[in-house]
Enzyme design. Sequence first.
Site, PDB file in Angstrom:
ATOM      1  N   PHE A   1       0.791  -1.128   0.187  1.00 28.03           N
ATOM      2  CA  PHE A   1      -0.110  -0.163   0.150  1.00 28.03           C
ATOM      3  C   PHE A   1       1.024   1.275  -0.036  1.00 28.03           C
ATOM      4  O   PHE A   1       1.793   1.579   0.775  1.00 28.03           O
ATOM      5  CB  PHE A   1      -0.951  -0.042   1.219  1.00 28.03           C
ATOM      6  CG  PHE A   1      -1.665   1.194   1.160  1.00 28.03           C
ATOM      7  CD1 PHE A   1      -2.937   1.177   0.642  1.00 28.03           C
ATOM      8  CD2 PHE A   1      -1.442   2.483   1.912  1.00 28.03           C
ATOM      9  CE1 PHE A   1      -3.841   2.368   0.548  1.00 28.03           C
ATOM     10  CE2 PHE A   1      -2.344   3.472   1.846  1.00 28.03           C
ATOM     11  CZ  PHE A   1      -3.472   3.451   1.299  1.00 28.03           C
TER      12      PHE A   1
ATOM     13  N   ASP B   1       9.338   3.156   1.370  1.00 29.04           N
ATOM     14  CA  ASP B   1       8.117   3.651   1.886  1.00 29.04           C
ATOM     15  C   ASP B   1       8.362   3.740   3.534  1.00 29.04           C
ATOM     16  O   ASP B   1       7.988   2.822   4.022  1.00 29.04           O
ATOM     17  CB  ASP B   1       6.957   3.137   1.266  1.00 29.04           C
ATOM     18  CG  ASP B   1       5.861   3.703   1.624  1.00 29.04           C
ATOM     19  OD1 ASP B   1       5.747   4.555   2.779  1.00 29.04           O
ATOM     20  OD2 ASP B   1       4.744   3.739   1.140  1.00 29.04           O
TER      21      ASP B   1
ATOM     22  N   LYS C   1       3.270  10.908   8.154  1.00 26.63           N
ATOM     23  CA  LYS C   1       2.295  10.311   9.383  1.00 26.63           C
ATOM     24  C   LYS C   1       3.120  10.887  10.675  1.00 26.63           C
ATOM     25  O   LYS C   1       2.901  12.007  11.032  1.00 26.63           O
ATOM     26  CB  LYS C   1       2.407   8.964   9.522  1.00 26.63           C
ATOM     27  CG  LYS C   1       1.372   8.309   8.629  1.00 26.63           C
ATOM     28  CD  LYS C   1       0.996   6.860   8.841  1.00 26.63           C
ATOM     29  CE  LYS C   1      -0.028   6.209   7.814  1.00 26.63           C
ATOM     30  NZ  LYS C   1      -1.294   6.516   8.181  1.00 26.63           N
TER      31      LYS C   1
END
Length: 404
Positions: free
Chosen positions: A137, A221, A250
Amino acid sequence: MSWQDDAGRDLLRTFGDRMAMFVRGEGAYLWDADGRRYLDFLAGIAVNSLGHAHPVFVDAVATQAATLAHVSNYFATPPQLELAARLKRLAGTGESGRVYFGNSGAEANEAAFKLARLHGSTGEKERPRILALTDAFHGRTMGTLALTGKPYMQQPFLPMVPGVEFIDTTIDALEATMDDRVAALFVEPIKGEAGVIDLPEGYLRAAREITARHGALLIVDEIQTGAGRTGEWFAFQHAGITPDAITVAKGIGGGFPIGALITFGAASELFYPGTHGSTFGGNALGTAVSSAVLAEIEAEGLVGNAAERGRQLRTAITGLGSALVEGCRGRGLLIGVGLRHPVAKAVVAAAQEHGLIINAPNDSTIRLVPALNIGDVEIDEFVQLFTAALRTVEDALVLEEASA
């Protein structure tokens, strides 16, 4: 009318029904509109590194907002340059590293996608291929969705941006697929949205060697794994490698929207003026808050705390003796609790009824991503509430089997 009615009427249905209306947060706790308190072990999905309303976060927002919030990227600001230097130091890029700022993880990965394309279109040979992992993802924009190895998510939006190929998460598959026409390999150090799935032992080290041998970029990532969550500043550091680029978001903002692409070595020279940009990316307010959050994580030793509390939580969870719990995955304070039955959503609902906020990335996994500064008090309370939630679901299963 209720707040549920308002949400159903006014908000697009991209997220489904909201589970609660929260009005206040402090530390590891949230309060809903009825005044009920909840222990938050989701932290905005690994975002609130310092918990809610931390004084450092609040002061950074207020001070910078009262000084300078935004001037556009035609100009530089001290917070922007300070954060870029801090991220380079924490990531270990050396002097050759560079930073691009966006507003989210998806924007960071969009920039990384363009970095890969630039690498593929420059040099002596063309490299039209980009590799990503099945069940990975990387975001929901059209570019990052093309990198996301989940066909059910892509289906409504076909055709995808071309050029991306998905491979199994094995060293053998990578070795067999890689050639000199590959521009980049995208990889999550831990597949968070897939259920907190660890990479095979030695995968990142092998990926670094294989991509380097073929002249491809290794892009990691770190959006969910970065900012100290796994017990290192960035998860790639556990493997002792140097990637060509990482993406972060985040937790680096502690609740303020910000993302970044951090480049290493020659990859730092691929972008040139006009190839990418963002109106709000790198604004003074966002970068000041992020720098303050990262400084607090460093000053308070919260990277080490994430490692220690992660071990403590795993030991507590595996020691519960629950018939539902199969085991734990992940690293530091990114924990996936595997369940023996596909009842994760029921466990999440039961936990909320008992005053605990957790998450189910799939039907058989509970994801725990609490603030990095949790301690014994919060862990003890979590064990009590999680045990109660598991028992609620276990009792329901027994009744269901008895009535079958």
